[in-house]
Design a protein around this motif. Structure first.
Motif, short mmCIF file in Angstrom:
data_model
loop_
_atom_site.label_atom_id
_atom_site.label_comp_id
_atom_site.label_asym_id
_atom_site.label_seq_id
_atom_site.Cartn_x
_atom_site.Cartn_y
_atom_site.Cartn_z
N THR A 1 0.82 -1.22 0.00
CA THR A 1 0.00 0.00 0.00
C THR A 1 0.85 1.26 0.00
O THR A 1 0.32 2.37 -0.03
CB THR A 1 -0.91 0.02 1.24
N ASP A 2 2.19 1.11 0.03
CA ASP A 2 3.09 2.27 0.12
C ASP A 2 4.29 2.11 -0.81
O ASP A 2 5.43 2.27 -0.40
CB ASP A 2 3.54 2.44 1.58
N VAL A 3 4.02 1.80 -2.08
CA VAL A 3 5.08 1.67 -3.07
C VAL A 3 5.64 3.07 -3.33
O VAL A 3 4.88 4.00 -3.59
CB VAL A 3 4.53 1.04 -4.37
N PRO A 4 6.97 3.24 -3.25
CA PRO A 4 7.52 4.59 -3.38
C PRO A 4 7.31 5.20 -4.77
O PRO A 4 7.41 4.51 -5.79
CB PRO A 4 9.02 4.40 -3.09
N ALA A 5 7.04 6.50 -4.78
CA ALA A 5 6.88 7.22 -6.05
C ALA A 5 8.20 7.27 -6.81
O ALA A 5 8.21 7.38 -8.03
CB ALA A 5 6.37 8.63 -5.78
N GLU A 6 9.32 7.16 -6.10
CA GLU A 6 10.65 7.25 -6.71
C GLU A 6 11.10 5.92 -7.31
O GLU A 6 12.27 5.69 -7.53
CB GLU A 6 11.69 7.71 -5.68
N LEU A 7 10.16 5.05 -7.61
CA LEU A 7 10.45 3.77 -8.27
C LEU A 7 10.55 4.04 -9.77
O LEU A 7 9.77 4.83 -10.32
CB LEU A 7 9.33 2.78 -7.96
N VAL A 8 11.52 3.41 -10.45
CA VAL A 8 11.68 3.57 -11.90
C VAL A 8 10.28 3.46 -12.53
O VAL A 8 9.57 2.48 -12.29
CB VAL A 8 12.65 2.52 -12.46
N PRO A 9 9.85 4.48 -13.31
CA PRO A 9 8.45 4.55 -13.75
C PRO A 9 7.89 3.31 -14.44
O PRO A 9 6.77 2.88 -14.11
CB PRO A 9 8.44 5.76 -14.69
N ASP A 10 8.61 2.72 -15.40
CA ASP A 10 8.02 1.56 -16.08
C ASP A 10 7.95 0.35 -15.16
O ASP A 10 7.03 -0.45 -15.24
CB ASP A 10 8.71 1.24 -17.40
N ARG A 11 8.90 0.23 -14.24
CA ARG A 11 8.86 -0.87 -13.27
C ARG A 11 7.72 -0.64 -12.26
O ARG A 11 7.08 -1.57 -11.82
CB ARG A 11 10.19 -1.00 -12.53
N ARG A 12 7.51 0.63 -11.89
CA ARG A 12 6.42 0.97 -10.97
C ARG A 12 5.08 0.60 -11.60
O ARG A 12 4.22 0.02 -10.94
CB ARG A 12 6.46 2.45 -10.61
N ALA A 13 4.92 0.93 -12.88
CA ALA A 13 3.67 0.59 -13.58
C ALA A 13 3.47 -0.92 -13.61
O ALA A 13 2.35 -1.42 -13.38
CB ALA A 13 3.69 1.16 -14.99
N ALA A 14 4.53 -1.67 -13.87
CA ALA A 14 4.43 -3.14 -13.89
C ALA A 14 4.08 -3.67 -12.50
O ALA A 14 3.23 -4.55 -12.36
CB ALA A 14 5.72 -3.75 -14.39
N LEU A 15 4.74 -3.14 -11.47
CA LEU A 15 4.48 -3.59 -10.10
C LEU A 15 3.04 -3.28 -9.68
O LEU A 15 2.34 -4.15 -9.16
CB LEU A 15 5.47 -2.94 -9.12
N LEU A 16 2.59 -2.05 -9.92
CA LEU A 16 1.23 -1.68 -9.52
C LEU A 16 0.19 -2.48 -10.31
O LEU A 16 -0.84 -2.89 -9.75
CB LEU A 16 1.01 -0.18 -9.69
N GLY A 17 0.46 -2.73 -11.58
CA GLY A 17 -0.45 -3.56 -12.38
C GLY A 17 -0.54 -4.97 -11.83
O GLY A 17 -1.62 -5.55 -11.72
N TYR A 18 0.62 -5.52 -11.45
CA TYR A 18 0.65 -6.86 -10.86
C TYR A 18 -0.13 -6.88 -9.53
O TYR A 18 -0.92 -7.79 -9.28
CB TYR A 18 2.10 -7.30 -10.64
N LEU A 19 0.08 -5.88 -8.69
CA LEU A 19 -0.60 -5.85 -7.40
C LEU A 19 -2.12 -5.70 -7.56
O LEU A 19 -2.88 -6.26 -6.78
CB LEU A 19 -0.05 -4.72 -6.53
N ARG A 20 -2.56 -4.97 -8.59
CA ARG A 20 -3.99 -4.83 -8.85
C ARG A 20 -4.61 -6.13 -9.34
O ARG A 20 -5.73 -6.48 -8.98
CB ARG A 20 -4.24 -3.75 -9.91
#
Length: 160
Positions: A129-148
């Motif tokens: 619930t607290d994934v950092p905003a400073e995560l590499v953007p395309d990796r962040r998108a992949a991670l958040l998509g996976y978590l959803r």
């Protein structure tokens, strides 16, 4: 006609990268690395354990190897599941583009450590619930998509 394949033209080489989402479902956390200050790519940003596949290496073996090299965790390549695909038009070490296959690891052995302190500032668990905003953007998108939706891999085309 010969069965030998033609070598690919050098100007069309796409770099193959493997990344791993380490998801501790029991505690609701994911493991991230903070890239070092001197990193050529995304200095001081958070990232997934990841790296380039070696010549002749399968992407699942590359993912497990990079996970071990960067965090000390051991995962069976056969247990990794696709969580996303990132196709980038250009990268710091990939002027002709890259293809990152993002895997999810839900089972591993060991405790995470910063196994490459020259490359990474730290390794840390984050609540999902607290994934950092400073995560590499395309990796962040992949991670958040996976978590959803873990059963529906995300495909992104960055820069096309």
């Amino acid at each position: 006609m010969t069965a030998a394949a033609l070598p690919p033209p050098l100007d069309s080489h796409t770099l193959l990268v493997a990344a791993v989402i380490v998801h501790d479902e029991a505690t609701g956390r994911v493991l991230l690395l903070q890239r070092g200050a001197e990193s050529k790519f995304a200095p001081l940003c958070w990232d997934l354990p990841s790296g380039k596949a070696d010549k002749g290496e399968s992407v699942t073996v590359a993912a497990a190897r990079e996970l071990r090299e960067e965090t000390g965790l051991t995962a069976d390549p056969a247990s990794l599941r696709i969580a996303g695909i990132i196709h980038g038009a250009w990268g710091v070490e990939a002027p002709n583009g890259f293809l990152t296959v993002v895997f999810a690891a839900r089972a591993w052995e060991g405790e995470p450590v910063n196994a490459e302190p020259r490359k990474h500032a730290q390794v840390a668990w984050f609540p999902i619930t607290d994934v950092p905003a400073e995560l590499v953007p395309d990796r962040r998108a992949a991670l958040l998509g996976y978590l959803r939706s873990p059963a529906e891999p995300v495909v992104s085309t960055d820069g096309f």
